[in-house]
Design an enzyme around this catalytic site. Structure first.
Site: not given
Ligand code: NAD
Ligand code: DAU
Length: 352
Positions: A132-134, A158, A162, A188
């Protein structure tokens, strides 16, 4: 060319789109989807490919020190695309240890199994770590971007977990010669996004006339990328990226949370045939997230220049497609909302 590929976390949001792309685009690949089915894992995300000849689901935990090496010796994987993780920042604030276990220890357990299984012949093998970019921390409103050489500076449990996993991936490359690639992607959005995250949570709340919780003043900025564009990047990097390299992936698409939610409210008003401005009345400012990163912005020039990837969708079009998907897939949402998750959500919301 025939290959056996392990995809971890394939029942989650991004993982399910990765599994679908690999299963349909590469019929010669055998795809093994390993997922523990935590609250975020949902096999409904994969109904359309569940019966494909080249697809198999395995329920298992990446932290299991006996099972993971056994899985590697059973399937003789050629490659790993590792997405399994605890992914929600708010949950990491209440339960950091779960993030250390899965994101740090689980990743190391996979790295070690790959190292042992591929010992003596790493030719043609690849361990792809999806990050992740975080990990880079937070930017100010100064027009700068995260590049692949930006110093790591994670703030939440988190992002710290990562970041730590990224370091271990590089350590296995530098110490043992494990053929690895890493990508760091921005936020995403799209179909099958779990409704604890900002966009799907807001769509669901707007539809049900519930408050839309905006943390702080809503000024925090995120760079949003359509999940299918992320998945195309993963495909490109998995096949063409260079061992030991990192690639940033982003949408070049910065939105403050409040502007994004206002745009979403406008779309929802149109789709639900509400009067313009009605959904925005649900916006409710709540207590800020602890350690809330101000701004993320990704420079993906390296990926664009070296591997020829670029985002395909404009955000407004992607957001509209996403709303359409949620409105057309109410059962998917109901199956999550009607379970334990809703109790968790109510509790979190009341505590803010
Ligand atoms: P998600 O939470 O939707 O899915 C995570 C999946 O991992 C789930 O299916 C869960 O059951 C599985 N999982 C969790 N713990 C596990 C374990 N111990 N063993 C096996 N499976 C396990 O997450 P996502 O948003 O799809 O993110 C997927 C990956 O991409 C993560 O590594 C996250 O850090 C990275 N990522 C997410 C975003 C985003 O915006 N969502 C952006 C950048 C990177
Ligand atoms: O940048 C990549 C990351 O983006 C991934 O690595 C993480 O897995 C993914 O969850 C996401 O993290 P964020 O914390 O940016 O996503 P979230 O949707 O939780 O929040 C987006 C923004 O909105 C953040 O600034 C917090 C804010 N927020 C979030 C929630 C859930 C609110 O203001 N209200 C809310 O209820």
């Amino acid at each position: 060319m025939k290959k056996t590929i392990l995809i971890t976390g394939g029942a989650g949001f991004i993982g399910s789109h990765v599994v679908r792309l690999f299963v349909t685009k590469y019929p010669d690949y055998q795809i093994i989807n390993l997922d523990a089915l935590t609250y975020a894992g949902n096999l409904e995300n994969l109904n359309d490919v569940a019966d494909a000849q080249n697809y198999k689901f395995v329920k298992g935990d990446i932290t299991d020190e006996k099972f993971i090496p056994h899985l590697f010796s059973t399937y003789q994987f050629d490659g790993v695309v590792h997405l399994a993780a605890e992914s929600h920042v708010d949950r990491s604030i209440t339960d950091p240890f779960a993030f250390i276990r899965t994101n740090v220890f689980g990743t190391c357990n996979l790295l070690n199994a790959a190292k042992e299984a591929w010992k003596g012949n790493m030719e043609g093998k690849r361990f792809y770590h999806v990050s992740t970019d975080e990990v880079y921390g937070a930017l100010d409103f100064d027009g700068t971007f995260f590049t692949e050489t930006t110093k790591y500076d994670p703030h939440s449990p988190y992002s710290a977990s990562k970041a730590s996993s990224d370091h271990f991936v590089r350590a296995y490359h530098d110490t043992y010669g494990l053929p690895v690639v890493i990508s760091n992607c921005s936020n995403n959005y799209g179909a099958n996004h779990f409704p604890e995250k900002l966009i799907p949570l807001s769509i669901n709340n707007i539809k049900n006339n519930r408050p839309i919780p905006i943390y702080g003043k809503g000024e925090n900025v995120r760079d949003w990328l359509w999940v299918n564009d992320h998945v195309r990047a993963i495909d490109t990097i998995f096949h063409n990226g260079k061992n030991g390299e990192t690639y940033n992936i982003g949408g070049n698409n910065e939105w403050s949370n409040i502007d994004l939610i206002r745009a979403l409210c406008d779309i929802m008003d149109r789709k639900l045939q509400r009067e313009q401005g009605e959904s925005a009345k649900l916006i409710t400012f709540v207590k800020d997230r602890a350690g809330h990163d101000l701004r993320y912005a990704i420079d993906s020039t390296k990926l664009q220049r070296e591997l020829g990837w670029k985002p395909s969708l404009q955000f407004e079009e992607g957001l509209e497609k996403t709303v359409d998907w949620y409105l057309a897939n109410q059962t998917w949402m109901d199956n999550i909302i009607n379970g334990d998750y809703q109790k968790y959500y109510e509790k979190q919301y009341l505590e803010r």
